[in-house]
Motif scaffolding. Structure first.
Motif, mmCIF file in Angstrom:
data_model
loop_
_atom_site.group_PDB
_atom_site.id
_atom_site.type_symbol
_atom_site.label_atom_id
_atom_site.label_comp_id
_atom_site.label_asym_id
_atom_site.label_seq_id
_atom_site.Cartn_x
_atom_site.Cartn_y
_atom_site.Cartn_z
ATOM 1 N N SER A 104 0.836 -1.198 0.000
ATOM 2 C CA SER A 104 0.000 0.000 0.000
ATOM 3 C C SER A 104 0.873 1.251 0.000
ATOM 4 O O SER A 104 0.542 2.248 -0.652
ATOM 5 C CB SER A 104 -0.938 -0.002 1.209
ATOM 6 O OG SER A 104 -0.203 0.080 2.395
ATOM 7 N N VAL A 130 -5.727 -3.066 0.588
ATOM 8 C CA VAL A 130 -4.664 -2.274 -0.024
ATOM 9 C C VAL A 130 -5.266 -1.022 -0.667
ATOM 10 O O VAL A 130 -4.745 0.088 -0.512
ATOM 11 C CB VAL A 130 -3.861 -3.097 -1.057
ATOM 12 C CG1 VAL A 130 -2.915 -2.202 -1.850
ATOM 13 C CG2 VAL A 130 -3.060 -4.178 -0.338
ATOM 14 N N LEU A 135 -6.059 1.443 2.091
ATOM 15 C CA LEU A 135 -4.860 2.060 2.670
ATOM 16 C C LEU A 135 -4.239 3.071 1.709
ATOM 17 O O LEU A 135 -3.784 4.143 2.113
ATOM 18 C CB LEU A 135 -3.835 0.986 3.050
ATOM 19 C CG LEU A 135 -4.231 0.066 4.212
ATOM 20 C CD1 LEU A 135 -3.185 -1.013 4.432
ATOM 21 C CD2 LEU A 135 -4.406 0.865 5.492
ATOM 22 N N VAL A 136 -4.237 2.699 0.404
ATOM 23 C CA VAL A 136 -3.686 3.630 -0.588
ATOM 24 C C VAL A 136 -4.526 4.915 -0.601
ATOM 25 O O VAL A 136 -3.998 6.023 -0.625
ATOM 26 C CB VAL A 136 -3.658 2.981 -1.986
ATOM 27 C CG1 VAL A 136 -3.353 4.025 -3.058
ATOM 28 C CG2 VAL A 136 -2.625 1.867 -2.026
ATOM 29 N N ALA A 190 0.438 2.185 8.093
ATOM 30 C CA ALA A 190 -0.364 1.272 7.286
ATOM 31 C C ALA A 190 -0.515 -0.076 7.991
ATOM 32 O O ALA A 190 -1.606 -0.642 8.042
ATOM 33 C CB ALA A 190 0.280 1.088 5.915
ATOM 34 N N GLU A 247 -4.045 -1.461 9.181
ATOM 35 C CA GLU A 247 -4.552 -2.741 8.670
ATOM 36 C C GLU A 247 -4.916 -3.650 9.841
ATOM 37 O O GLU A 247 -5.973 -4.276 9.849
ATOM 38 C CB GLU A 247 -3.501 -3.389 7.768
ATOM 39 C CG GLU A 247 -3.870 -4.755 7.231
ATOM 40 C CD GLU A 247 -3.511 -5.874 8.189
ATOM 41 O OE1 GLU A 247 -4.380 -6.738 8.426
ATOM 42 O OE2 GLU A 247 -2.373 -5.879 8.718
#
Lengths: 322, 294, 327
Positions: free
Chosen positions: B101, B158, B161-162, B223, B227
């Motif tokens: 990410s 992902v 998070l991005v 991140a 997560e």
């Protein structure tokens, strides 16, 4: 011989103990200041003149430390005082003014707060009478409508005005000595003149002694009674201002005086001192000026003693000019 | 100061090594990375292979032995899964998701930040307004809503998070690119009529890297933590691919009955990972920040 | 000042409408709530009736328009699950969340600023290093895991504190609060500490960095040259200057504390909006999710405004707009 001086600095040494090594910022400096007298402490940046000032008022921060010598002020050696006793002297009997007026006043406090706290740190007086003293001090440094100014914040003032406020704060407790660390360098030339005049006037009026730290010999010429020259943390020479400026004995002071542009020497090229100020880090024994000195001999690798070549004149050199 | 003649890289290494704490962090990080990468090789058990799990071994305390005599050093979970193996595999997933990410967010943020700084004007205004609005909301809230919409899965998390991270990079890149843009060499490059892409990538980009490296290091840690939090809330990864957060979540229900290890040890692994990255990031920031340079 | 306030209000309204659209689009995409609500054995007719009852048979834009009209009059839709107005549901849970966030913030500020000051004044001392190490740890500790460890230690091992719920509350001006009863305090202690930890670390770092910069300033040296006691130099001259960025960050972090309360509330079963949000996401209770987000966004906007006002009160240079400066 005069009565005991107000301040006698003798063999003062203040070193910084950094990771890279010991920096001898002040390494053997002696001078005296009489009551009501004005001393010009002269040197280039890095000569230790400001650090000498900080040492006298006890504002040396770690890793800096006073490692030797004495600072006798009105009969007591300041270097032996504990923190509380030194604080009682600071701002009360010895005050200090700094170089950049834009930075010395706290931006988020009103002027009245900043003066009143200085009064009340040393005298158990009501806020009202402290304010009255504050008002008086502002008037003395030539600030009009003090009541309005007291309620203002520093950013509402110009640089010159801020420096006047700083001077008023220094004066407010009627100190015996004020240390002024290049207080006019950051100002416009016209303002510089005003501040100088004002400073001289108040000090004469109130009998306050003044140490004026500067790199500018022309300022010293018009202001000071005595002058003390420093180089690379060390004492160079001292004496009455007219004597020293007319007949400098140390090759460094002579070089310094010759590099000032003057009316009499118009059209002639300015003289320069060759070379650069040495690094204070790990500076060894001997005269620190010898690398740049035309008169230097092998003997200069030893440290010269302080001599008294004429009454009132003191010098640290093997090869004085004649 | 004594003159230094070593290469920038050697000086960088020397300055980094000045802090023992940072070196410890780096060493720890290397070990953790190795454990994650080598998880399939070094794990005593494949925690995803149901055939290897024995329900008889479920919820064993650390140090207890299985029916066939193996020791579960960190105990087992409710399905008889070896916690040590679970943690190695969980590290693999957590690190993978964190790094992936960060790489994507960095690439996207880099492009938008450079574009905003280089073109200025309304392009800059629009990009930065979006960045500002997004950054005014906590990352966890945005990620939570996105996952609620997208559902579970490695790819989904992902993406989430991005989405929450790109704005940090865009802002960092833009501000340092703007500073660089004012400098003479960029002006000189323009006068030389070098291509725009060339100016951006050969001149602006390299000078934006130091702050970007610092932000990226910190963001990897963020991140990973994010997560884990989302997985703990049941919104991140599916149960078939347990990251550290999910392992902790699994053990939560057994916590009150004193079976602490199912939650506790994956948490320790998570903590050590984040701490190692933060220690390294702190030192990087001190070295690469010109304001703190002595 | 008035023009500024009006412009700020306009901007805020725009952000709010924009957010409502984004949120509505996003939330609209979540699976079909009818599946969860009606009896699995229900036939097509019954499903259609349920869909129509929830207004889900209308086109998307029409649903948004209906929602927007309702929102303008304070109606954010009815919860699919509880069949009460979503806004009421949120407002009912909001005091618990705000209390938790508030107590957490108080803990973070009361400990963070003094510790940060100490660490900033003595950065190389053992205590300064210790505080910094603690704050690195606090930054690295995942909030939810700390919550578990707290429960493990204080509820399971020691049995001192309850692991879930809010405990006895006392009504103050009609709003129930926990921190005034012993039982309530016991219940709020762990969640509040848990939520405070990250902000505490942040405040320590921020205060430390600010202090380290401030003590080098000339005005601090000048204050010392006046012979002021150390307590006044630190407590007034240094603190008042570093407070400016700190207040800004505290304000901005207040929003994130409320958001992070989602995690803490889930762990400690704290009956606030965060737990409600997670439950609603799991139950696909769309109107509640939308209502939650809009309430939170509104709260953020209000907080930002208050921070701006506070900021201008602390920094005279902002208050006077710099226009009065005479250089």
């Amino acid at each position: 011989m005069r009565a005991a001086p107000l301040l006698a600095v003798d063999g003062l040494r203040m070193h910084f103990f950094t990771k890279a090594g010991v920096v001898k910022a002040v390494d053997g400096v002696s001078f005296t200041v009489g009551r009501g007298e004005i001393l010009g402490l002269v040197g280039e940046s890095g000569s230790g003149k400001s650090m000498t000032g900080y040492s006298i008022i006890g504002l040396v921060d770690p890793p800096g430390r006073i490692v030797g010598g004495s600072i006798v002020f009105d009969g007591q050696d300041l270097t032996r005082l504990d923190a509380a006793a030194w604080r009682a002297v600071r701002g009360n009997r010895i005050a200090m003014i700094f170089q950049d007026p834009m930075m010395t006043l706290n931006p988020v406090l009103r002027i009245d707060t900043q003066i009143v706290e200085a009064v009340r740190a040393h005298a158990d007086v009501s806020r009202e009478s402290a304010l009255a003293r504050a008002r008086e001090a502002l008037v003395r440094v030539g600030i009009a409508s003090p009541d309005e100014r007291l309620r203002a914040y520093p950013h509402q003032f110009s640089g010159g005005m801020r420096q006047r406020v700083a001077i008023a704060i220094a004066l407010v407790n009627g100190p015996d000595l004020i240390i002024a660390d290049e207080p006019t360098t950051a100002l416009d030339v016209t303002i510089q003149g005003q501040i100088l005049f004002e400073m001289q006037k108040v000090c004469r009026e109130s009998g306050t002694a003044l140490i004026w730290i500067t790199h500018d010999l022309s300022v010293v010429a018009g202001l000071a009674d005595e002058v003390c020259v420093m180089y690379a943390g060390r004492f160079v020479e001292s004496g009455p201002v007219a004597d020293v400026l007319d007949r400098p004995l140390h090759p460094y002071s002579r070089g310094l005086i010759e590099s000032v542009p003057s009316r009499n020497a118009r059209g002639q090229p300015l003289r320069q001192i060759p070379g650069m100020t040495p690094s204070l880090l790990g500076l060894g024994a001997g005269c620190p000026f010898r690398e740049r000195c035309a008169s230097a001999t092998a003997r200069c690798a030893e440290s010269p003693e302080v001599t008294e070549p004429a009454p009132g004149r003191r010098l640290r050199c093997f090869h004085p000019a004649h | 100061m004594a003159p230094r003649t070593e290469s920038p890289w050697a000086r960088f290494r020397a300055e980094f090594a000045e802090s023992r704490l940072a070196m410890a962090g780096l060493a720890l990080l290397v070990v953790i990375l190795a454990l994650g990468i080598l998880a399939p090789v070094i794990s005593p058990q494949n925690p995803y292979d149901l055939a290897q799990l024995d329900v008889m071994d479920s919820r064993l305390a650390p140090g207890e032995k299985s029916a066939d005599g193996r020791t579960y050093w960190l105990g087992t979970d409710d399905q008889g899964r070896d916690m040590l193996s679970g943690i190695f595999y969980g590290l693999r997933i957590s690190l993978g998701v964190g790094v992936a990410s960060t790489v994507f967010a960095l690439a996207i943020g880099l492009v938008f930040g450079l574009v905003a700084a280089y073109f200025g004007g309304w392009v800059d205004t629009i990009i930065m307004r979006v960045v500002d609005i997004q950054l005014s909301f906590p990352a966890i809230l945005i990620a939570l809503i996105l996952l609620a919409v997208l559902g579970q899965g490695v790819d989904k998390i992902v993406i989430a998070l991005v989405t929450v991270q790109w704005a940090y990079y865009a802002r960092t890149v833009r501000s340092s690119a703007l500073v660089e843009r004012q400098k003479e060499y960029v002006e000189a490059a323009r006068v030389l009529a070098l291509g725009q892409a060339r100016i951006v990538f050969r001149h602006l980009l390299p000078n934006c890297l130091p702050p970007l490296i610092v932000v990226a290091t910190v963001q990897v840690a963020h991140a990973i933590a994010l997560e884990a939090t989302l997985s703990f809330l049941g919104l991140g990864l599916p149960i078939t691919e347990p990251s550290l957060g999910l392992l902790i979540s699994n053990g939560f229900q057994y916590l009150l009955s004193g079976k602490y290890w199912i939650s506790f040890y994956p948490g320790v692994a998570l903590l050590l990972t984040i701490m190692a990255i933060n220690l390294v990031a702190d030192q990087l920031r001190d070295i690469l920040n010109p304001r703190l340079r002595k | 000042m008035l023009a500024y306030a009006i412009r700020r209000f306009g901007q805020s309204l725009f952000v709010l409408v924009l957010m409502s659209f984004i949120v509505f689009v996003g939330v609209y995409a979540i699976g079909n709530p009818v599946e969860l609500l009606v009896n699995p054995q229900a036939d097509e007719v019954e499903r259609a009736r349920a869909t129509a009852a929830l207004g889900l048979d209308k086109p998307f834009l029409e649903q948004y328009w209906v929602f927007l009209k309702g929102a303008a009059s304070g109606d954010l839709g009815r919860s699919f699950v509880y069949n009460v107005p979503a806004l009421d549901l949120i407002l009912d849970k909001l005091p618990a969340t705000i209390e938790l966030a508030f107590v957490a913030m108080v803990i973070a500020i009361a400990l963070g600023i003094p510790l940060g000051l100490v660490a900033g004044l003595k950065p190389d001392s053992a205590i300064g290093r210790g505080i910094m190490a603690g704050s690195i740890l606090g930054f690295s500790l995942p909030t939810f895991w700390v919550g578990l460890v707290l429960i493990m230690v204080f509820s399971v091992q020691l049995g001192w504190l309850p692991s879930n719920g809010r405990g006895d509350t006392l009504a103050v001006a009609g709003i129930p609060v926990s921190f005034l009863t012993a039982d309530g305090l016991a219940h709020i202690a762990m969640p509040a500490v848990n939520l405070a930890l990250f902000k505490l670390s942040l405040l320590i770092r921020l205060t430390r960095a600010g202090t380290r910069e401030a003590v080098l300033q000339d005005y601090v040296k000048f204050a010392r040259a006046k012979g002021l006691p150390q307590s006044r130099v630190i407590g007034v001259h240094v603190l008042k200057n570093i407070l400016i960025p700190i207040v800004t960050v505290i304000g901005l972090e207040l929003g994130s504390v409320i958001a992070f309360a989602i995690v803490t509330e889930s762990i400690f079963a704290w009956p606030g909006t965060g737990k409600l949000l997670i439950d609603s996401i799991n139950q696909l209770d769309r109107p509640v999710i939308v209502a939650y987000l809009l309430v939170i966004v509104t709260l953020f906007i209000v907080i930002n405004f208050v921070v701006d006002v506070l900021y201008s009160m602390l920094d005279p240079r902002v208050r006077l707009g710099g226009a009065a400066a005479s250089h």
